[in-house]
Write an enzyme that holds these catalytic residues in place. Structure first.
Site, PDB file in Angstrom:
ATOM      1  N   ASP A   1       7.074  -3.020 -32.826  1.00  0.00           N
ATOM      2  CA  ASP A   1       6.440  -1.733 -32.515  1.00  0.00           C
ATOM      3  C   ASP A   1       5.569  -1.747 -31.268  1.00  0.00           C
ATOM      4  OD1 ASP A   1       4.037  -2.998 -33.503  1.00  0.00           O
ATOM      5  OD2 ASP A   1       4.745  -2.536 -35.521  1.00  0.00           O
TER       6      ASP A   1
ATOM      7  N   HIS B   1      10.948 -10.980 -32.312  1.00  0.00           N
ATOM      8  CA  HIS B   1      12.095 -10.083 -32.551  1.00  0.00           C
ATOM      9  C   HIS B   1      12.246  -9.042 -31.450  1.00  0.00           C
ATOM     10  CE1 HIS B   1      12.141 -11.093 -37.139  1.00  0.00           C
ATOM     11  NE2 HIS B   1      12.643 -12.053 -36.388  1.00  0.00           N
TER      12      HIS B   1
ATOM     13  N   CYS C   1      25.552  -1.793 -16.707  1.00  0.00           N
ATOM     14  CA  CYS C   1      25.005  -2.046 -15.361  1.00  0.00           C
ATOM     15  C   CYS C   1      23.611  -2.664 -15.397  1.00  0.00           C
ATOM     16  CB  CYS C   1      24.999  -0.754 -14.532  1.00  0.00           C
ATOM     17  SG  CYS C   1      23.665   0.386 -14.960  1.00  0.00           S
TER      18      CYS C   1
ATOM     19  N   CYS D   1      25.589   5.155 -15.174  1.00  0.00           N
ATOM     20  CA  CYS D   1      27.005   4.826 -15.370  1.00  0.00           C
ATOM     21  C   CYS D   1      27.548   5.246 -16.737  1.00  0.00           C
ATOM     22  CB  CYS D   1      27.226   3.322 -15.171  1.00  0.00           C
ATOM     23  SG  CYS D   1      26.694   2.330 -16.586  1.00  0.00           S
TER      24      CYS D   1
END
Ligand SMILES: [Zn+2]
Length: 252
Positions: free
Chosen positions: A109, A126, A137, A159
């Site tokens: 968080d 994590h 990209c 993209c």
């Protein structure tokens, strides 16, 4: 102040090399649901009948990005709505008082950073929710809130590739950089390890505590619920982080 808290205060005063390990219980005190509490999940299963660990896995991000993102977005939305609490703030204050105090967190968080914990002594094992990055990209996209109100999954503005957060999903490897930093600090050793609000179900969360104990260091657990390490720590404080940590730090 209760006797066990006073004993931890004495250890905090004495120790220089300190590790605070934090888990979901700390952020639950901010009102944040744990990932198992997402969207009122029953027994940890999604509306699609999947275990939440399968929905939030690296494999699912590849095979069904919209489904994985449905739950990532719930998690991200909850994190953006809540705030660091007084225990996060007290840990950051402790790190100011103790320049060799580190934080190892399972939480994604970002509340430790928001509370002022220095990045160079914070290991988010994590990963974290922001910035998103493009799998095609590699462009970064810092506008997570805008994507949460748009159709899933979020797409790259350059993209149209799939965006993802730099979190470690279930089934994915831990970040090499985080692991290397943790190993390096463990090699130097800690005098005091305090585990806060973690069920201690991951070996890399338990290992620093076990190694510190083996080397004669002091270990503490702060958690209203018993965990895998409860029987091994020197002191167990069976309260919420919010009821213990600000009180501990105010006595330093
Ligand atoms: Zn892209």
């Amino acid at each position: 102040m209760q006797q066990s808290l006073l004993r931890v205060v004495a250890q905090l005063k004495r120790a220089q090399r300190i590790l605070i390990i934090t888990g979901a219980g700390l952020s639950a005190d901010s009102g944040l649901p744990t990932y198992r509490g997402l969207g009122g999940l029953y027994n940890g299963h999604t509306a699609e009948g999947l275990p939440i660990e399968a929905a939030l896995s690296g494999g699912m991000l590849q095979s069904d990005p919209a489904l994985c993102w449905k739950y990532l977005a719930q998690l991200a939305g909850a994190c953006l709505q809540a705030r660091p609490n007084a225990a996060h703030m007290a840990i950051a204050r402790l790190q100011k008082l103790k320049p060799e105090c580190w934080v190892l967190t399972q939480n994604i968080d970002g509340y430790h950073r928001a509370a002022g914990s220095p990045a160079e002594r914070l290991i988010e094992i994590h990963g974290q929710l922001t910035p998103l990055f493009c799998l095609d990209c590699a462009a970064e996209d810092g506008d997570l809130p805008a994507h949460l109100t748009a159709p899933m999954p979020p797409r790259c503005r350059h993209c149209q590739g799939l965006l993802r957060p730099p979190v470690v999903l279930f089934g994915e490897m831990l970040g090499e950089d985080s692991v290397a930093r943790l190993q390096g600090e463990m090699a130097k050793g800690f005098e005091l390890v305090i585990c806060v609000g973690t069920s201690a179900s991951f070996p890399y969360i338990v290992e620093p505590l076990i190694r510190t104990k083996q080397r004669g260091g002091f270990t503490v657990e702060i958690n209203p619920e018993r965990s895998a390490i409860s029987a091994q720590v020197d002191i167990r404080i069976g309260t919420k982080a919010l009821d213990a940590i600000p009180a501990l730090v105010s006595h330093l």
